[in-house]
Structure formats: structure tokens, C-alpha cells
Motif scaffolding. Structure first.
Motif, mmCIF file in Angstrom:
data_model
loop_
_atom_site.group_PDB
_atom_site.id
_atom_site.type_symbol
_atom_site.label_atom_id
_atom_site.label_comp_id
_atom_site.label_asym_id
_atom_site.label_seq_id
_atom_site.Cartn_x
_atom_site.Cartn_y
_atom_site.Cartn_z
ATOM 1 N N GLN A 125 44.527 44.114 38.870
ATOM 2 C CA GLN A 125 43.296 43.494 38.402
ATOM 3 C C GLN A 125 43.601 42.220 37.617
ATOM 4 O O GLN A 125 42.947 41.198 37.791
ATOM 5 C CB GLN A 125 42.512 44.472 37.538
ATOM 6 C CG GLN A 125 41.171 43.932 37.084
ATOM 7 C CD GLN A 125 40.382 44.953 36.297
ATOM 8 O OE1 GLN A 125 40.825 46.069 36.089
ATOM 9 N NE2 GLN A 125 39.209 44.570 35.835
ATOM 10 N N LYS A 126 44.622 42.273 36.768
ATOM 11 C CA LYS A 126 45.009 41.092 35.989
ATOM 12 C C LYS A 126 45.463 39.961 36.910
ATOM 13 O O LYS A 126 45.114 38.799 36.703
ATOM 14 C CB LYS A 126 46.144 41.470 35.032
ATOM 15 C CG LYS A 126 46.035 40.881 33.679
ATOM 16 C CD LYS A 126 47.160 41.366 32.809
ATOM 17 C CE LYS A 126 46.633 41.567 31.417
ATOM 18 N NZ LYS A 126 47.639 41.989 30.488
ATOM 19 N N ASP A 127 46.269 40.300 37.931
ATOM 20 C CA ASP A 127 46.732 39.293 38.885
ATOM 21 C C ASP A 127 45.559 38.677 39.636
ATOM 22 O O ASP A 127 45.525 37.461 39.852
ATOM 23 C CB ASP A 127 47.727 39.903 39.872
ATOM 24 C CG ASP A 127 49.067 40.243 39.251
ATOM 25 O OD1 ASP A 127 49.341 39.756 38.131
ATOM 26 O OD2 ASP A 127 49.848 40.998 39.879
ATOM 27 N N GLU A 128 44.593 39.514 40.029
ATOM 28 C CA GLU A 128 43.422 39.007 40.746
ATOM 29 C C GLU A 128 42.590 38.102 39.847
ATOM 30 O O GLU A 128 42.145 37.040 40.266
ATOM 31 C CB GLU A 128 42.576 40.184 41.259
ATOM 32 C CG GLU A 128 41.344 39.771 42.018
ATOM 33 C CD GLU A 128 41.627 39.025 43.305
ATOM 34 O OE1 GLU A 128 40.712 38.330 43.787
ATOM 35 O OE2 GLU A 128 42.750 39.105 43.836
ATOM 36 N N GLU A 129 42.407 38.511 38.587
ATOM 37 C CA GLU A 129 41.656 37.670 37.646
ATOM 38 C C GLU A 129 42.356 36.338 37.429
ATOM 39 O O GLU A 129 41.718 35.294 37.363
ATOM 40 C CB GLU A 129 41.487 38.402 36.310
ATOM 41 C CG GLU A 129 40.522 39.563 36.367
ATOM 42 C CD GLU A 129 40.514 40.397 35.100
ATOM 43 O OE1 GLU A 129 41.302 40.105 34.165
ATOM 44 O OE2 GLU A 129 39.727 41.356 35.040
ATOM 45 N N ARG A 130 43.685 36.369 37.333
ATOM 46 C CA ARG A 130 44.449 35.133 37.164
ATOM 47 C C ARG A 130 44.303 34.233 38.388
ATOM 48 O O ARG A 130 44.090 33.034 38.269
ATOM 49 C CB ARG A 130 45.925 35.462 36.932
ATOM 50 C CG ARG A 130 46.809 34.241 36.676
ATOM 51 C CD ARG A 130 48.284 34.579 36.620
ATOM 52 N NE ARG A 130 48.755 35.443 37.682
ATOM 53 C CZ ARG A 130 49.000 35.045 38.929
ATOM 54 N NH1 ARG A 130 48.809 33.796 39.267
ATOM 55 N NH2 ARG A 130 49.428 35.904 39.841
ATOM 56 N N ARG A 131 44.376 34.845 39.589
ATOM 57 C CA ARG A 131 44.249 34.068 40.823
ATOM 58 C C ARG A 131 42.864 33.428 40.912
ATOM 59 O O ARG A 131 42.736 32.253 41.258
ATOM 60 C CB ARG A 131 44.498 34.969 42.035
ATOM 61 C CG ARG A 131 44.579 34.215 43.356
ATOM 62 C CD ARG A 131 44.595 35.151 44.534
ATOM 63 N NE ARG A 131 43.378 35.922 44.689
ATOM 64 C CZ ARG A 131 42.220 35.441 45.127
ATOM 65 N NH1 ARG A 131 42.104 34.174 45.446
ATOM 66 N NH2 ARG A 131 41.172 36.226 45.243
ATOM 67 N N VAL A 132 41.818 34.193 40.582
ATOM 68 C CA VAL A 132 40.448 33.665 40.620
ATOM 69 C C VAL A 132 40.294 32.539 39.600
ATOM 70 O O VAL A 132 39.682 31.505 39.893
ATOM 71 C CB VAL A 132 39.428 34.808 40.382
ATOM 72 C CG1 VAL A 132 38.040 34.264 40.103
ATOM 73 C CG2 VAL A 132 39.408 35.752 41.576
ATOM 74 N N ALA A 133 40.858 32.715 38.415
ATOM 75 C CA ALA A 133 40.759 31.676 37.380
ATOM 76 C C ALA A 133 41.467 30.398 37.822
ATOM 77 O O ALA A 133 40.955 29.290 37.607
ATOM 78 C CB ALA A 133 41.359 32.185 36.068
ATOM 79 N N GLU A 134 42.628 30.546 38.457
ATOM 80 C CA GLU A 134 43.341 29.359 38.953
ATOM 81 C C GLU A 134 42.530 28.667 40.044
ATOM 82 O O GLU A 134 42.458 27.428 40.088
ATOM 83 C CB GLU A 134 44.718 29.763 39.492
ATOM 84 C CG GLU A 134 45.712 30.143 38.427
ATOM 85 C CD GLU A 134 47.014 30.690 38.998
ATOM 86 O OE1 GLU A 134 47.111 30.898 40.232
ATOM 87 O OE2 GLU A 134 47.934 30.931 38.203
ATOM 88 N N GLN A 135 41.909 29.450 40.933
ATOM 89 C CA GLN A 135 41.098 28.865 42.011
ATOM 90 C C GLN A 135 39.888 28.148 41.429
ATOM 91 O O GLN A 135 39.548 27.049 41.874
ATOM 92 C CB GLN A 135 40.651 29.965 42.985
ATOM 93 C CG GLN A 135 39.897 29.438 44.183
ATOM 94 C CD GLN A 135 40.746 28.520 45.034
ATOM 95 O OE1 GLN A 135 41.883 28.831 45.329
ATOM 96 N NE2 GLN A 135 40.206 27.394 45.434
#
Length: 189
Positions: A125-135
Motif C-alpha cells: 500500500q505504501k509503495d502504491e501510494e508513493r507511485r501515485v504521488a510521484e505520478q
């Protein structure tokens, strides 16, 4: 060649001997003081490492005690013989039930697997949130740059379905600016 007679070392003077004795006494008395300075070190329930000259609270598990003063050993837990083996007089009887506070090995393993799964889900979940934030940050950067070009009045072209280059007119420019502002409002938070 002349030989000098060997001289005997001078005997220590009484004042020097008294000073050395006092130093030895101080060093001997210094050890209990040094022992009194030794500290306990343990990890509390939140994972924070604590130091104290007093032992940790009774609710701190043995595995979380990281350092003890010299001479303070970990307590040895001894299980009474009656609990260790079932009575030999009744082989057909069922084993004595374990106490409710001590989970079985299978239960401990199940809990460990559940914790690992929870930690893995949290990492995902943290990795997905980080990926979404970067996008979102990348989208914000591009949209801001595109809006700046639209507002500066630069001629902007794009390819139509036939692959031909066409330039945006004022109506198309206004629509593109409105669409770009919507992207900025959603991604530039």
C-alpha cells in the motif's frame, strides 16, 4: 676504560608511597561507583529504546531487554514437572489443556504469518501510494507547463486523426486551458 659502579634505585619516599596507596584505594573504591553507573537498556511497546539505572517495568518482555548491568542475569523460567509431562498412571486420558495465556506453537506460527501478511500489505500500500504521488507530481508539472504555454499565447500544434499538423484556434485554446486547469486542480495538491 672506566667502569662506574652500579647504583641502586632510590627507595620510594614515604610521601610518594602514601600517594600511591591513596590512588590504589581510590581505584578500588571506584569500581562500585562505576557499577552503579551501569544502565538498563530496553525497547518499549512502541519500539523506542529506553535507558535507566532502574530495571524496566515488569510488562517489558524478556526479548526486549537489550542490556543489563553486570551481575543481573535473565531470569530462568522453570516449569514444574507436573506440567511438563502427563501423569504416567492414566495413559488413555487426554493431555492436560494448556493455559489460555500461552498460545500453542501452531497458533504462534499462524499469528506470525498473519503479521507478515499485514506488513507485506502495508508495504504494498505504501509503495502504491508513493507511485501515485510521484505520478501526480509529474502530471502537475506537465500540466502547469502546458497551461503556461497556453496562457503565453504561443502557437500550439497537434496532429489530427489523419496525421496532419493543425494549430489550435482561440476556442480550442480556451478548451485546452480549461481541461489543463482541471488536471492542475486534481493533481497539484
Amino acid at each position: 676504560m672506566s667502569h662506574k659502579p652500579l647504583s641502586h634505585p632510590a627507595r620510594p619516599q614515604p610521601l610518594l608511597a602514601l600517594g600511591l596507596a591513596a590512588l590504589a584505594l581510590l581505584l578500588g573504591l571506584g569500581s562500585p561507583a562505576a557499577e552503579a553507573q551501569t544502565q538498563w537498556k530496553w525497547r518499549d511497546a512502541s519500539g523506542k529504546v529506553l535507558y535507566s539505572d532502574l530495571p524496566p517495568p515488569a510488562n517489558v518482555p524478556e526479548k526486549d531487554i537489550l542490556q543489563r548491568p553486570p551481575g543481573k542475569r535473565a531470569p530462568v523460567l522453570v516449569r514444574p514437572i507436573a506440567e511438563a509431562a502427563p501423569p504416567a498412571t492414566s495413559p488413555a486420558s487426554a493431555p492436560a489443556p494448556k493455559s489460555a495465556s500461552a498460545p500453542s506453537r501452531a497458533e504462534q506460527e499462524r499469528q506470525a504469518r498473519a503479521r507478515q501478511e499485514q506488513e507485506q500489505q502495508a508495504r504494498k500500500q505504501k509503495d502504491e501510494e508513493r507511485r501515485v504521488a510521484e505520478q501526480r507530481a509529474e502530471n502537475c508539472k506537465r500540466a502547469t507547463s502546458h497551461l503556461r504555454m497556453l496562457e503565453d499565447g504561443m502557437r500550439i500544434s497537434r496532429r489530427n486523426e489523419a496525421g496532419e499538423t493543425e494549430f489550435l484556434d482561440e476556442r480550442q485554446r480556451a478548451e485546452e486551458a480549461q481541461r489543463t486547469r482541471a488536471i492542475i486542480s486534481s493533481d497539484c495538491r
